[in-house]
Design a protein around this motif. Structure first.
Motif: not given
Length: 396
Positions: A67-84
């Protein structure tokens, strides 16, 4: 401990197993993964070549996510492989305040709110592609705000409903402050697990001269909320139980709560007996130390405090002082939440490792099998007590 080969794992796995350990839970995730890899390589399955067992034996079940964050403190979730098509287990420790992030150049410590938001971000990143989503949240988010007094929010119920609306099928937690909060999601899986066996094992593995009978030992509930836990342990060990209730001053409110005037004791004599105080959490520690002081005044022998979660919100100084004065002989908590290096270094601290227990539950649930035998540890407690009485070594 219940062994993997003693359980019924004849069902086809729900899907290929995947474990996502969120920030602050990676150490526990790695330990759980090691157990699962070892078990499945050792035992395998006679059907492992079948397409339904695709991905059953792997070198790692951990799915990389962040979960990387932007300088403003906002964030996003990232999954780096398939979970299907995977049976996903998300591990989240909402109490890990040691993690920080940058907010417009300032350092912010992550709060339970931040951790819960990160959990939702990763669920959102899965995007409904997983076969099943299971959340393992040892300390249930907002579980202390589980009922309403006046015009108050019901945060825990709202959080549980939010998770199931996002597609979560099962929620596993440990020693929920009030298990009745599951009424908020009556049509979904909710399990609250108690680490009673691990407490008994940790205590017997550390203290070598305990006499486990009603003439030499007693279980104490520090308040009315912990009574059920204490009754269960006392019943399994055939000990007497006593309890304290908190007499509060309802004429005023301090920090949102009515202050405690005194702890009143109900029960038989504790004189000359070793005592186990059992609770769900140690927050500031004031209640536990007050109860320990009252037990000492009633001439209790040795006092051990066991709590699933050791928050120690006001630091360790009071506990150090209590140990030096002989008020407390040992404190047992689990590694289900963040443990500070200071806590782990204390001579009176007994760490109860829960990673194997969680791995057993994940392994069983992935096969869609019953976890009832894992949730009820009465037989295992009796076995470890018998071993202790025979003089056999107990490994905590």
């Amino acid at each position: 401990m219940l062994r993997r080969n003693e359980r019924n794992l004849e069902n086809i796995p729900v899907g290929s197993l995947g474990i996502i350990a969120l920030d602050g839970c990676q150490e526990m995730g790695n330990q759980i993964n090691d157990y699962l890899v070892k078990w499945r390589h050792e035992d395998g399955s006679e059907f492992k070549e079948h397409i339904a067992f695709s991905g059953y034996e792997k070198d790692s079940y951990l799915v990389e996510a962040n979960v990387p964050r932007f300088g403003s403190g906002e964030a996003k979730g990232i999954i780096n492989e398939s979970v299907r098509g995977k049976d996903i287990y998300l591990l989240a420790d909402v109490c890990n305040y040691s993690l920080t992030y940058s907010l417009t150049g300032n350092v912010n410590h992550m709060s339970p709110d931040d951790h819960f938001q990160n959990l939702k971000r990763i669920i959102a990143a899965i995007g409904g592609k997983a076969r099943r989503i299971n959340v393992i949240m040892p300390f249930l988010y907002e579980s202390r705000q589980h009922k309403r007094k006046g015009r108050e929010s019901l945060d825990c119920a709202i959080a549980l409903q939010e998770l199931v609306r996002m597609g979560v099928d099962n929620i596993l937690t440990f020693d929920a402050h009030d298990p009745r909060v599951e009424n908020a999601i009556p049509l979904h899986g909710f399990e609250t697990v108690r680490p009673t066996y691990q407490f008994v094992k940790g205590l017997l593995g550390t203290v070598k001269d305990l006499k486990i009978d009603s003439g030499h030992m007693m279980v104490i509930s520090p308040d009315e909320g912990a009574t059920e836990r204490a009754i269960y342990l006392a019943s399994v060990l055939n000990l007497d139980m006593g309890m304290f209730y908190k007499r509060r001053d309802y004429s005023c409110i301090i920090n949102g709560r009515n202050p405690i005037i005194a702890h009143e004791f109900l029960g038989s004599s504790v004189e000359g007996k070793d005592v186990i105080i059992l609770d769900d959490m140690i927050s500031s520690g004031d209640s536990i130390l007050d109860v320990a002081g009252q037990l000492k005044r009633r001439k209790a022998k040795r006092i051990y405090a066991a709590a699933t979660f050791g928050l120690f919100t006001n630091g360790m100084d009071k506990f150090d002082e209590a140990y030096e004065e002989g008020l407390i002989n040992g404190i047992l908590t689990t590694n289900l939440i963040y443990q500070t290096p200071e806590l782990l270094s204390r001579p009176y601290y007994i760490n109860c490792d829960m990673s194997k227990y969680v791995a057993l539950m994940i392994d069983t649930l992935n096969h869609d099998s019953s976890i009832n035998s894992i949730l009820n540890p009465a037989d295992r407690i009796q076995n470890v007590v018998e071993k202790y009485k025979r003089g056999e070594e107990i490994i905590p």
